[in-house]
Design a protein around this motif. Structure first.
Motif, PDB file in Angstrom:
ATOM      1  N   UNK A 117       0.812  -1.212   0.000  1.00 35.79           N
ATOM      2  CA  UNK A 117       0.000   0.000   0.000  1.00 35.79           C
ATOM      3  C   UNK A 117       0.852   1.272   0.000  1.00 35.79           C
ATOM      4  N   UNK A 118       2.081   1.168   0.534  1.00 32.19           N
ATOM      5  CA  UNK A 118       2.841   2.375   0.862  1.00 32.19           C
ATOM      6  C   UNK A 118       4.054   2.660  -0.006  1.00 32.19           C
ATOM      7  N   UNK A 119       4.589   1.669  -0.707  1.00 28.03           N
ATOM      8  CA  UNK A 119       5.918   1.828  -1.315  1.00 28.03           C
ATOM      9  C   UNK A 119       5.904   2.800  -2.499  1.00 28.03           C
ATOM     10  N   UNK A 120       6.827   3.775  -2.510  1.00 27.79           N
ATOM     11  CA  UNK A 120       6.981   4.666  -3.670  1.00 27.79           C
ATOM     12  C   UNK A 120       7.550   3.892  -4.864  1.00 27.79           C
ATOM     13  N   UNK A 121       7.349   4.405  -6.066  1.00 22.78           N
ATOM     14  CA  UNK A 121       7.765   3.701  -7.272  1.00 22.78           C
ATOM     15  C   UNK A 121       9.268   3.479  -7.359  1.00 22.78           C
ATOM     16  N   UNK A 122      10.047   4.419  -6.834  1.00 20.35           N
ATOM     17  CA  UNK A 122      11.506   4.347  -6.999  1.00 20.35           C
ATOM     18  C   UNK A 122      12.207   3.566  -5.888  1.00 20.35           C
ATOM     19  N   UNK A 123      11.476   3.114  -4.898  1.00 24.22           N
ATOM     20  CA  UNK A 123      12.083   2.455  -3.734  1.00 24.22           C
ATOM     21  C   UNK A 123      12.290   0.968  -3.995  1.00 24.22           C
ATOM     22  N   UNK A 124      13.479   0.475  -3.641  1.00 26.73           N
ATOM     23  CA  UNK A 124      13.794  -0.950  -3.747  1.00 26.73           C
ATOM     24  C   UNK A 124      13.391  -1.666  -2.463  1.00 26.73           C
ATOM     25  N   UNK A 125      13.018  -2.949  -2.606  1.00 27.50           N
ATOM     26  CA  UNK A 125      12.450  -3.679  -1.472  1.00 27.50           C
ATOM     27  C   UNK A 125      13.236  -4.934  -1.129  1.00 27.50           C
ATOM     28  N   UNK A 126      13.404  -5.149   0.173  1.00 26.16           N
ATOM     29  CA  UNK A 126      13.953  -6.392   0.714  1.00 26.16           C
ATOM     30  C   UNK A 126      12.991  -6.894   1.785  1.00 26.16           C
ATOM     31  N   UNK A 127      12.886  -8.211   1.905  1.00 27.09           N
ATOM     32  CA  UNK A 127      12.041  -8.784   2.967  1.00 27.09           C
ATOM     33  C   UNK A 127      12.736 -10.020   3.531  1.00 27.09           C
ATOM     34  N   UNK A 128      12.984 -10.017   4.840  1.00 24.14           N
ATOM     35  CA  UNK A 128      13.594 -11.175   5.494  1.00 24.14           C
ATOM     36  C   UNK A 128      12.510 -12.044   6.123  1.00 24.14           C
ATOM     37  N   UNK A 129      12.562 -13.339   5.815  1.00 21.86           N
ATOM     38  CA  UNK A 129      11.660 -14.316   6.425  1.00 21.86           C
ATOM     39  C   UNK A 129      12.383 -14.903   7.639  1.00 21.86           C
ATOM     40  N   UNK A 130      11.821 -14.706   8.819  1.00 24.22           N
ATOM     41  CA  UNK A 130      12.520 -15.050  10.062  1.00 24.22           C
ATOM     42  C   UNK A 130      12.092 -16.378  10.669  1.00 24.22           C
ATOM     43  N   UNK A 131      11.006 -16.960  10.174  1.00 21.64           N
ATOM     44  CA  UNK A 131      10.533 -18.206  10.777  1.00 21.64           C
ATOM     45  C   UNK A 131      10.193 -19.204   9.689  1.00 21.64           C
ATOM     46  N   UNK A 132       9.848 -20.405  10.104  1.00 22.17           N
ATOM     47  CA  UNK A 132       9.473 -21.451   9.171  1.00 22.17           C
ATOM     48  C   UNK A 132       8.431 -20.920   8.182  1.00 22.17           C
ATOM     49  N   UNK A 133       8.619 -21.218   6.917  1.00 19.80           N
ATOM     50  CA  UNK A 133       7.766 -20.653   5.872  1.00 19.80           C
ATOM     51  C   UNK A 133       6.298 -21.007   6.099  1.00 19.80           C
TER      52      UNK A 133
END
Length: 383
Positions: A117-133
């Protein structure tokens, strides 16, 4: 001549700083990032008033608490504030992110719906998964919605997924139909655990007997950690060695239930609830063994830290094998009964085996943070 890299503005986005594995990792990132290269800002939904909040404040790191901002504008009972959090939280996150215009947003735990909902068009994204999928995106409506957002962010915005070990990487690649998930160990401060002090000197300082057996556990009081079985195992150890004590470090929703069980078994004098602590390295150093009978767990930082402290462990074979970086981790099935676990634990304590490490440098948080900085710059330069 190499061009000077521009300073990146990076947002770390997490629910809040309770003292858990994900929260500890994010706190360590923030403290260790090269401030000449990375301008770090943290966005939290909740303010848990944990020791990490104060540590970040002392380091001059800006932390924005969304619900605190909403509460300052909302009058009325708790239910009104909770409704306000739900209605206004996403809008406020979006407004703040667009005002900050970050180069990178690195999110943790199920917050992908907010990011989408929030990310600007020029921003790059990372997401860390911390627990069992399977635990991370279980069958609840909210988690399914988060998974749908994550899939869209990966497919449409090129969000980079970070796994904590190889098995998790394979699961994520299959789930998202990609092949570029990155493995980044959930590192720690090696020297803090190795140099925490000498075992018996610490025991004297903390008034612990030299002949006492200290059985330890570090983790949240939640179902998946299997504290009920842990208490049963300890009781079997205590039956065979009366100078045994169980130390439980952590907090959580099921703590009261475990306290009730301990009292019902008459073990109040043998079991110590330490709560959330800042002296975990010292407490680990005094232990004789760590016992972790988790039903399911990915890479366990607590187990890695125990090994840095030189403490042997007996753990369920559901824990990721990559958590073992020494010869002192002993895996055992939860199909074995409490007496077998207790017998094995006593054998390990009495063996006093000398520790031998493998790939210890891969777990140095300082090295891992440098790798993450490189990943950020590589992603920004690819635009």
């Amino acid at each position: 001549m190499e061009q000077t890299k521009k300073k990146l503005r990076v947002i770390q986005f997490i629910h809040g700083f309770s003292v858990g594995g994900a929260e500890t990792l994010v706190k360590n990132y923030c403290v260790l990032f090269n401030k000449d290269k990375i301008e770090i800002i943290v966005i939290c939904l909740m303010n848990h008033h944990s020791p990490y909040d104060q540590e970040l404040k002392d380091k001059g790191i800006r932390v924005i608490y969304i619900y605190d901002m909403i509460d300052s504008l909302t009058k009325g009972p708790i239910i009104i504030k909770k409704i306000s959090h739900r209605l206004l939280g996403k809008l406020l996150v979006r407004a703040i992110i667009h005002k900050l215009k970050p180069d990178i947003i690195h999110s943790h735990l199920p917050l992908n719906n907010y990011i989408e909902f929030s990310v600007p068009k020029s921003t790059k994204l990372f997401h860390t998964v911390h627990s069992d999928v399977n635990v991370m995106w279980n069958k609840s409506f909210a988690r399914k919605r988060d998974l749908r957002s994550a899939k869209r962010l990966v497919a449409k915005r090129g969000m980079i997924l970070i796994a904590l070990h190889k098995e998790m990487r394979n699961e994520l690649n299959e789930l998202f139909q990609i092949d570029n998930t990155i493995v980044l160990n959930n590192g720690t401060f090696i020297e803090k655990y190795q140099n925490a002090g000498e075992k018996y000197a610490l025991r004297e300082k903390y008034n612990v007997g030299k002949k006492d057996y200290i059985i330890g556990h570090v983790g949240r009081f939640v179902h998946i950690k299997n504290h009920n079985f842990l208490i049963d195992v300890f009781n079997s150890i205590y039956v065979n060695h009366k100078h045994s004590y169980l130390w439980l470090i952590g907090d959580g929703s099921l703590k009261g239930d475990i306290e009730t069980k301990v009292k019902s078994m008459g073990l109040e004098k043998q079991v110590k609830f330490w709560g959330l602590r800042t002296d975990v390295p010292q407490l680990l150093k005094m232990m004789d063994i760590l016992v972790m009978p988790s039903f399911k767990e990915g890479l366990s930082v607590s187990l890695v830290e125990a090994q840095f402290a030189g403490i042997p462990s007996i753990v369920s074979d559901t824990i990721a094998k990559e958590s073992s970086i020494s010869n002192l981790v002993h895996f055992i099935s939860l199909n074995r009964d409490k007496e077998e676990w207790a017998k094995k634990a006593l054998e390990i304590i009495e063996a006093k085996e000398e520790i031998q490490y493998t790939n210890i440098s891969d777990w140095d948080i300082k090295h891992i943070v440098k790798k993450l900085e490189e990943l950020y710059y590589k992603e920004v330069q690819n635009e």
